[in-house]
Write a protein that holds these residues in place. Structure first.
Motif, mmCIF file in Angstrom:
data_model
loop_
_atom_site.group_PDB
_atom_site.id
_atom_site.type_symbol
_atom_site.label_atom_id
_atom_site.label_comp_id
_atom_site.label_asym_id
_atom_site.label_seq_id
_atom_site.Cartn_x
_atom_site.Cartn_y
_atom_site.Cartn_z
ATOM 1 N N SER A 120 -0.039 19.054 -17.219
ATOM 2 C CA SER A 120 -1.219 19.848 -17.553
ATOM 3 C C SER A 120 -0.926 21.336 -17.442
ATOM 4 C CB SER A 120 -2.375 19.473 -16.621
ATOM 5 O OG SER A 120 -3.532 20.222 -16.912
ATOM 6 N N ALA A 121 -0.140 21.714 -16.437
ATOM 7 C CA ALA A 121 0.176 23.131 -16.229
ATOM 8 C C ALA A 121 1.050 23.681 -17.347
ATOM 9 C CB ALA A 121 0.869 23.316 -14.884
ATOM 10 N N GLU A 122 1.890 22.818 -17.917
ATOM 11 C CA GLU A 122 2.784 23.267 -18.987
ATOM 12 C C GLU A 122 2.006 23.780 -20.194
ATOM 13 O OE1 GLU A 122 5.431 20.145 -19.994
ATOM 14 O OE2 GLU A 122 6.546 20.232 -18.095
ATOM 15 N N GLU A 123 0.772 23.298 -20.338
ATOM 16 C CA GLU A 123 -0.059 23.736 -21.458
ATOM 17 C C GLU A 123 -0.302 25.239 -21.403
ATOM 18 O OE1 GLU A 123 -4.481 22.738 -23.367
ATOM 19 O OE2 GLU A 123 -3.638 21.490 -21.770
ATOM 20 N N TYR A 124 -0.228 25.791 -20.182
ATOM 21 C CA TYR A 124 -0.462 27.226 -20.001
ATOM 22 C C TYR A 124 0.816 27.957 -19.598
ATOM 23 C CZ TYR A 124 -5.254 25.580 -20.028
ATOM 24 O OH TYR A 124 -6.436 24.981 -20.387
ATOM 25 N N GLY A 125 1.944 27.276 -19.787
ATOM 26 C CA GLY A 125 3.217 27.907 -19.482
ATOM 27 C C GLY A 125 3.445 28.133 -18.007
ATOM 28 N N VAL A 126 2.848 27.282 -17.182
ATOM 29 C CA VAL A 126 2.976 27.420 -15.728
ATOM 30 C C VAL A 126 3.774 26.248 -15.186
ATOM 31 C CG1 VAL A 126 1.744 27.533 -13.529
ATOM 32 C CG2 VAL A 126 0.782 28.635 -15.562
ATOM 33 N N ASN A 127 4.640 26.528 -14.230
ATOM 34 C CA ASN A 127 5.406 25.465 -13.576
ATOM 35 C C ASN A 127 5.414 25.739 -12.081
ATOM 36 O OD1 ASN A 127 7.087 23.413 -12.824
ATOM 37 N ND2 ASN A 127 8.940 24.274 -13.750
ATOM 38 N N TYR A 128 4.502 25.081 -11.356
ATOM 39 C CA TYR A 128 4.410 25.345 -9.921
ATOM 40 C C TYR A 128 4.678 24.120 -9.071
ATOM 41 C CZ TYR A 128 -0.321 23.718 -11.080
ATOM 42 O OH TYR A 128 -1.384 23.007 -11.561
ATOM 43 N N GLY A 129 5.067 23.011 -9.676
ATOM 44 C CA GLY A 129 5.378 21.824 -8.881
ATOM 45 C C GLY A 129 4.127 21.050 -8.545
ATOM 46 N N GLY A 130 3.945 19.897 -9.162
ATOM 47 C CA GLY A 130 2.705 19.146 -9.009
ATOM 48 C C GLY A 130 2.508 18.484 -7.671
ATOM 49 N N LEU A 157 0.827 -1.207 0.000
ATOM 50 C CA LEU A 157 0.000 0.000 0.000
ATOM 51 C C LEU A 157 0.864 1.261 0.000
ATOM 52 C CD1 LEU A 157 -2.985 -0.774 2.410
ATOM 53 C CD2 LEU A 157 -3.114 -0.153 -0.011
ATOM 54 N N ALA A 158 1.953 1.217 0.765
ATOM 55 C CA ALA A 158 2.855 2.372 0.810
ATOM 56 C C ALA A 158 3.462 2.621 -0.567
ATOM 57 C CB ALA A 158 3.950 2.147 1.849
ATOM 58 N N ALA A 159 3.836 1.535 -1.251
ATOM 59 C CA ALA A 159 4.408 1.665 -2.591
ATOM 60 C C ALA A 159 3.354 2.173 -3.573
ATOM 61 C CB ALA A 159 4.965 0.322 -3.054
ATOM 62 N N PHE A 160 2.114 1.678 -3.427
ATOM 63 C CA PHE A 160 1.017 2.132 -4.284
ATOM 64 C C PHE A 160 0.765 3.625 -4.099
ATOM 65 C CE2 PHE A 160 -3.532 3.235 -4.019
ATOM 66 C CZ PHE A 160 -3.832 3.244 -5.372
ATOM 67 N N LYS A 161 0.730 4.074 -2.845
ATOM 68 C CA LYS A 161 0.480 5.489 -2.581
ATOM 69 C C LYS A 161 1.593 6.356 -3.162
ATOM 70 C CE LYS A 161 -0.151 8.948 1.043
ATOM 71 N NZ LYS A 161 -0.191 9.240 2.500
ATOM 72 N N ALA A 162 2.836 5.929 -2.963
ATOM 73 C CA ALA A 162 3.962 6.711 -3.472
ATOM 74 C C ALA A 162 3.901 6.822 -4.992
ATOM 75 C CB ALA A 162 5.281 6.072 -3.030
ATOM 76 N N ALA A 163 3.592 5.695 -5.656
ATOM 77 C CA ALA A 163 3.517 5.702 -7.121
ATOM 78 C C ALA A 163 2.349 6.558 -7.599
ATOM 79 C CB ALA A 163 3.378 4.271 -7.639
ATOM 80 N N ALA A 164 1.201 6.443 -6.918
ATOM 81 C CA ALA A 164 0.021 7.219 -7.302
ATOM 82 C C ALA A 164 0.280 8.711 -7.137
ATOM 83 C CB ALA A 164 -1.183 6.789 -6.463
ATOM 84 N N MET A 165 0.887 9.092 -6.025
ATOM 85 C CA MET A 165 1.173 10.503 -5.786
ATOM 86 C C MET A 165 2.157 11.045 -6.822
ATOM 87 S SD MET A 165 -0.673 11.606 -3.387
ATOM 88 C CE MET A 165 -1.503 11.270 -1.835
ATOM 89 N N SER A 166 3.121 10.222 -7.183
ATOM 90 C CA SER A 166 4.091 10.638 -8.193
ATOM 91 C C SER A 166 3.415 10.827 -9.547
ATOM 92 C CB SER A 166 5.206 9.593 -8.301
ATOM 93 O OG SER A 166 6.137 9.941 -9.304
ATOM 94 N N ASN A 167 2.513 9.904 -9.894
ATOM 95 C CA ASN A 167 1.793 10.013 -11.167
ATOM 96 C C ASN A 167 0.913 11.260 -11.204
ATOM 97 O OD1 ASN A 167 2.899 7.668 -12.187
ATOM 98 N ND2 ASN A 167 1.206 6.368 -11.511
ATOM 99 N N ILE A 168 0.257 11.543 -10.077
ATOM 100 C CA ILE A 168 -0.597 12.732 -10.009
ATOM 101 C C ILE A 168 0.243 13.997 -10.169
ATOM 102 C CG2 ILE A 168 -2.070 14.115 -8.493
ATOM 103 C CD1 ILE A 168 -3.033 11.446 -7.264
ATOM 104 N N ALA A 169 1.364 14.048 -9.449
ATOM 105 C CA ALA A 169 2.233 15.225 -9.524
ATOM 106 C C ALA A 169 2.750 15.433 -10.943
ATOM 107 C CB ALA A 169 3.397 15.076 -8.546
ATOM 108 N N ASP A 170 3.147 14.336 -11.597
ATOM 109 C CA ASP A 170 3.652 14.437 -12.970
ATOM 110 C C ASP A 170 2.556 14.935 -13.908
ATOM 111 O OD1 ASP A 170 6.096 13.540 -12.142
ATOM 112 O OD2 ASP A 170 5.806 11.472 -12.828
ATOM 113 N N PHE A 171 1.330 14.418 -13.716
ATOM 114 C CA PHE A 171 0.236 14.840 -14.588
ATOM 115 C C PHE A 171 -0.104 16.312 -14.373
ATOM 116 C CE2 PHE A 171 -4.273 15.725 -15.172
ATOM 117 C CZ PHE A 171 -4.395 15.460 -16.526
ATOM 118 N N VAL A 172 -0.132 16.738 -13.111
ATOM 119 C CA VAL A 172 -0.454 18.138 -12.815
ATOM 120 C C VAL A 172 0.575 19.060 -13.463
ATOM 121 C CG1 VAL A 172 -0.582 19.856 -10.965
ATOM 122 C CG2 VAL A 172 -1.717 17.644 -10.691
ATOM 123 N N ASP A 173 1.842 18.690 -13.384
ATOM 124 C CA ASP A 173 2.884 19.502 -14.022
ATOM 125 C C ASP A 173 2.715 19.516 -15.539
ATOM 126 O OD1 ASP A 173 4.217 20.508 -11.853
ATOM 127 O OD2 ASP A 173 5.679 18.885 -11.744
#
Length: 206
Positions: free
Chosen positions: A69-79, A51-67
């Motif tokens: 998505s933000a690049e589409e608007y020229g924003v970089n705030y750290g996902g 579960l700990a590994a799943f959470k870490a991987a999920a959080m990393s995937n979310i952060a990568d996706f948020v970054d």
């Protein structure tokens, strides 16, 4: 003398007092109970790590996706920061990343409490019993020795036109410190009635 569990010889077990006991002197039912408990705990530790590994991987995937998505608007705030809600294309699944702050009071909360007590004493017979009860409830100390931040902050919503009271409310606000944060991952599935039900990862709710 208590025995180290790292040096248990074959044919022995360590009891709750830390003493070595030969298996031959332990009842069969006690041996079986020990085996059952330890096997379940061993399996639970494996699941905990998964579960700990799943959470870490999920959080990393979310952060990568948020970054991304933000690049589409020229924003970089750290996902990795902030609350995020993502939904599948068909709307069936929804996930939420929530970041909660751990808030504590510093020593100034004692000054705030003293000012509040002084207000109530000054108001004397004119003090509203309901307000007195709210104050006592808000400043209750838990078994862990902590004061509930939200309960104390609820006093700030009281409409009391008194300079000392308002000064005490300011002292409450100033005394809040952020001691850390926790990040939570919640997953939801849409039901036939259109409502979203959380996909529980809590073993007690499965």
């Amino acid at each position: 003398m208590p025995h180290s569990t790292n040096q248990i010889p074959d044919g022995y077990r360590v009891n709750a007092m830390g003493h070595l006991v030969p298996d031959s002197q332990i009842k069969a039912i006690d041996l079986l109970r020990d085996d059952v408990v330890k096997k379940i705990v061993e399996d639970a530790r494996i699941e905990q790590q998964r579960l700990a590994a799943f959470k870490a991987a999920a959080m990393s995937n979310i952060a990568d996706f948020v970054d991304l998505s933000a690049e589409e608007y020229g924003v970089n705030y750290g996902g990795t920061k902030g609350n995020v809600s993502l939904m599948s294309f068909d709307g069936k699944y929804k996930l939420q990343r929530a970041v909660g702050e751990h808030r504590v009071f510093d020593e100034r909360i004692q000054a705030a409490k003293a000012k509040i007590d002084a207000c109530i004493h000054r108001w004397s017979e004119g003090a509203n019993d309901h307000i007195k009860a709210l104050v006592e409830h808000a400043f209750r100390v838990s078994k862990q020795g902590h004061i509930d931040v939200n309960q104390v902050l609820s006093l700030r919503s009281l409409d009391i036109d008194d300079a000392d009271w308002m000064e005490a409310m300011d002292a409450i606000a100033d005394s809040i410190q952020i001691s850390g944060t926790s990040t939570y991952l919640r997953l939801y599935e849409r039901q036939s009635n259109g409502q979203y039900k959380q996909i529980s990862l809590d073993i007690s709710k499965l």
